[in-house]
Write a protein that holds these residues in place. Structure first.
Motif, PDB file in Angstrom:
ATOM      1  N   ILE A 120     114.863  63.538 -32.443  1.00  0.00           N
ATOM      2  CA  ILE A 120     115.674  63.499 -31.226  1.00  0.00           C
ATOM      3  C   ILE A 120     116.381  64.823 -30.983  1.00  0.00           C
ATOM      4  N   THR A 121     116.911  65.436 -32.046  1.00  0.00           N
ATOM      5  CA  THR A 121     117.754  66.627 -31.892  1.00  0.00           C
ATOM      6  C   THR A 121     117.004  67.942 -32.055  1.00  0.00           C
ATOM      7  N   PHE A 122     115.756  67.918 -32.577  1.00  0.00           N
ATOM      8  CA  PHE A 122     114.985  69.132 -32.825  1.00  0.00           C
ATOM      9  C   PHE A 122     115.781  70.102 -33.705  1.00  0.00           C
ATOM     10  N   PRO A 123     115.736  69.916 -35.009  1.00  0.00           N
ATOM     11  CA  PRO A 123     116.595  70.682 -35.929  1.00  0.00           C
ATOM     12  C   PRO A 123     116.313  72.178 -35.913  1.00  0.00           C
ATOM     13  N   SER A 124     117.368  72.930 -36.160  1.00  0.00           N
ATOM     14  CA  SER A 124     117.284  74.376 -36.347  1.00  0.00           C
ATOM     15  C   SER A 124     118.325  74.747 -37.388  1.00  0.00           C
ATOM     16  N   TYR A 125     118.394  76.018 -37.718  1.00  0.00           N
ATOM     17  CA  TYR A 125     119.295  76.442 -38.796  1.00  0.00           C
ATOM     18  C   TYR A 125     120.763  76.181 -38.451  1.00  0.00           C
ATOM     19  N   GLY A 126     121.113  76.084 -37.173  1.00  0.00           N
ATOM     20  CA  GLY A 126     122.504  75.928 -36.784  1.00  0.00           C
ATOM     21  C   GLY A 126     122.880  74.541 -36.314  1.00  0.00           C
ATOM     22  N   VAL A 127     121.972  73.567 -36.437  1.00  0.00           N
ATOM     23  CA  VAL A 127     122.247  72.243 -35.882  1.00  0.00           C
ATOM     24  C   VAL A 127     123.338  71.514 -36.660  1.00  0.00           C
ATOM     25  N   GLY A 128     123.547  71.910 -37.916  1.00  0.00           N
ATOM     26  CA  GLY A 128     124.521  71.204 -38.736  1.00  0.00           C
ATOM     27  C   GLY A 128     125.964  71.467 -38.364  1.00  0.00           C
ATOM     28  N   VAL A 129     126.231  72.518 -37.596  1.00  0.00           N
ATOM     29  CA  VAL A 129     127.620  72.876 -37.281  1.00  0.00           C
ATOM     30  C   VAL A 129     128.297  71.772 -36.474  1.00  0.00           C
ATOM     31  N   MET A 130     127.726  71.430 -35.321  1.00  0.00           N
ATOM     32  CA  MET A 130     128.342  70.423 -34.464  1.00  0.00           C
ATOM     33  C   MET A 130     128.188  69.022 -35.045  1.00  0.00           C
ATOM     34  N   LEU A 131     127.040  68.732 -35.670  1.00  0.00           N
ATOM     35  CA  LEU A 131     126.869  67.421 -36.278  1.00  0.00           C
ATOM     36  C   LEU A 131     127.886  67.212 -37.399  1.00  0.00           C
ATOM     37  N   GLY A 132     128.101  68.261 -38.203  1.00  0.00           N
ATOM     38  CA  GLY A 132     129.093  68.162 -39.267  1.00  0.00           C
ATOM     39  C   GLY A 132     130.494  67.982 -38.716  1.00  0.00           C
ATOM     40  N   LEU A 133     130.805  68.711 -37.639  1.00  0.00           N
ATOM     41  CA  LEU A 133     132.133  68.597 -37.043  1.00  0.00           C
ATOM     42  C   LEU A 133     132.361  67.185 -36.496  1.00  0.00           C
ATOM     43  N   LYS A 134     131.351  66.615 -35.851  1.00  0.00           N
ATOM     44  CA  LYS A 134     131.506  65.274 -35.289  1.00  0.00           C
ATOM     45  C   LYS A 134     131.548  64.217 -36.388  1.00  0.00           C
ATOM     46  N   GLY A 135     130.815  64.445 -37.476  1.00  0.00           N
ATOM     47  CA  GLY A 135     130.938  63.551 -38.616  1.00  0.00           C
ATOM     48  C   GLY A 135     132.323  63.619 -39.224  1.00  0.00           C
ATOM     49  N   PHE A 136     132.907  64.814 -39.233  1.00  0.00           N
ATOM     50  CA  PHE A 136     134.281  64.980 -39.720  1.00  0.00           C
ATOM     51  C   PHE A 136     135.265  64.224 -38.832  1.00  0.00           C
ATOM     52  N   VAL A 137     135.065  64.296 -37.505  1.00  0.00           N
ATOM     53  CA  VAL A 137     135.932  63.562 -36.577  1.00  0.00           C
ATOM     54  C   VAL A 137     135.832  62.063 -36.848  1.00  0.00           C
ATOM     55  N   ALA A 138     134.602  61.561 -37.052  1.00  0.00           N
ATOM     56  CA  ALA A 138     134.415  60.132 -37.325  1.00  0.00           C
ATOM     57  C   ALA A 138     135.115  59.737 -38.620  1.00  0.00           C
ATOM     58  N   ALA A 139     134.997  60.574 -39.656  1.00  0.00           N
ATOM     59  CA  ALA A 139     135.661  60.288 -40.928  1.00  0.00           C
ATOM     60  C   ALA A 139     137.175  60.334 -40.765  1.00  0.00           C
ATOM     61  N   ALA A 140     137.672  61.270 -39.940  1.00  0.00           N
ATOM     62  CA  ALA A 140     139.116  61.363 -39.687  1.00  0.00           C
ATOM     63  C   ALA A 140     139.623  60.118 -38.967  1.00  0.00           C
ATOM     64  N   LEU A 141     138.824  59.588 -38.049  1.00  0.00           N
ATOM     65  CA  LEU A 141     139.205  58.349 -37.377  1.00  0.00           C
ATOM     66  C   LEU A 141     139.333  57.204 -38.371  1.00  0.00           C
ATOM     67  N   GLY A 142     138.504  57.240 -39.426  1.00  0.00           N
ATOM     68  CA  GLY A 142     138.565  56.212 -40.459  1.00  0.00           C
ATOM     69  C   GLY A 142     139.546  56.514 -41.557  1.00  0.00           C
ATOM     70  N   GLY A 143     140.216  57.652 -41.487  1.00  0.00           N
ATOM     71  CA  GLY A 143     141.224  57.991 -42.477  1.00  0.00           C
ATOM     72  C   GLY A 143     140.679  58.519 -43.784  1.00  0.00           C
ATOM     73  N   PHE A 144     139.389  58.824 -43.868  1.00  0.00           N
ATOM     74  CA  PHE A 144     138.757  59.342 -45.081  1.00  0.00           C
ATOM     75  C   PHE A 144     138.916  58.398 -46.276  1.00  0.00           C
ATOM     76  N   SER A 145     139.172  57.124 -46.022  1.00  0.00           N
ATOM     77  CA  SER A 145     139.425  56.210 -47.130  1.00  0.00           C
ATOM     78  C   SER A 145     138.546  54.964 -47.106  1.00  0.00           C
TER      79      SER A 145
END
Length: 289
Positions: A210-235
């Motif tokens: 779906i996303t067609f990976p490249s060397y830089g695709v992890g930047v935004m995906l990682g940031l959004k995963g961090f936001v999701a984890a922050a919403l859950g309190g990292f716990s």
């Protein structure tokens, strides 16, 4: 209305990927108290290594999937041993900066090895749109959602019914007490990084068509995963999944109903709001004490 339903369903499938990435953030933070900002690069490596194994080694999809996950898990273990373990007595902020440096290093190596152009990985079961609740969806979206649900079920069984999973939970609850009863905290940290990297790789492979990976695709995906984890309190693993699904739906609705230009800005706005609420809460707790 059909457009809204389609946006919501697409958002759920997109949020499922954020949820898998958030699970990696949560596991590492629970066991080591470190926020691993290299998590997005594990996602990128999963997709890129799967592409290499499919295109160069000509392996079947299932074999390439498993091998890519194992390889990324080993890279996660190397990160823990070579970068995190030597600095284990450093302040948490220093360890977080180390993970940021590791992210930049991995992304640079990937750019040199595979170039900067996106790659194409075939969908698991074709690309013919599927009608669902009046909406037209990419079949890969069902793979994404199904993989997230399967990962959640396996993690529940792992943490609830295996000695290793219970040891990880003990470290997450109280590292010192876990050490006093004979649990090797260092080994648990290593396993947490391997498990987190494997989760990132699984997410990266499943979303690759779906996303067609490249060397830089992890930047935004990682940031959004961090936001999701922050919403859950990292716990909480459950709250991390809920945060990922919620973020995906809000992002999809915002991009579809307002403008796609705000797609990434929505995640950043949510992160800012979460941090603002947490800072205010910490301040109120400090004043009460």
């Amino acid at each position: 209305m059909s457009n809204v339903v389609e946006l919501c369903l697409y958002g759920i499938s997109l949020g499922a990927i954020y949820a898998i990435i958030a699970l990696g953030f949560t596991i590492i933070h629970s066991v080591t108290r470190i926020i691993n900002f290299a998590q997005g690069e594990f996602v990128m490596l999963g997709g890129m290594l799967a592409f290499v194994l499919l295109s160069s080694a000509h392996l079947p999809m299932a074999v390439a999937f498993v091998r890519a996950v194992v390889m990324v898990a080993l890279i996660g273990m190397m990160l823990e041993r070579l970068a995190i373990r030597p600095a284990r007595n450093a302040p948490v902020v220093s360890l977080i900066i180390i993970t940021i440096g590791a992210s930049i290093f991995i992304r640079g190596i990937a750019g040199q090895l595979w170039g900067k152009d996106p790659v194409v990985i075939p969908a698991f079961t074709g690309e013919e749109p599927v009608a669902f609740l009046g909406a037209s969806l990419n079949p890969q979206s069902f793979w994404v959602l199904g993989t997230t649900l399967g990962v959640m079920a396996l993690l529940h069984l792992f943490f609830s019914y295996t000695m290793l999973g219970k040891a990880l939970r003990a470290c997450a609850s109280n590292r010192r007490a876990a050490s006093l009863v004979g649990i090797n905290v260092g080994t648990m940290s290593l396993i947490a990084f391997a498990l987190s990297a494997a989760l990132g790789a699984i997410g990266g492979i499943v979303v690759a068509p779906i996303t067609f990976p490249s060397y830089g695709v992890g930047v935004m995906l990682g940031l959004k995963g961090f936001v999701a984890a922050a919403l859950g309190g990292f716990s909480s693993l459950v709250l991390a999944v809920v945060g990922g699904l919620g973020l995906g739906v809000v992002e999809s609705l915002g991009a579809g109903l307002i403008s796609s230009a705000y797609k990434d800005a929505i995640a950043l706005a949510i992160l800012f709001a979460v941090l603002l609420v947490r800072v205010r809460r910490f301040r109120e707790v400090g004043e009460e004490e």
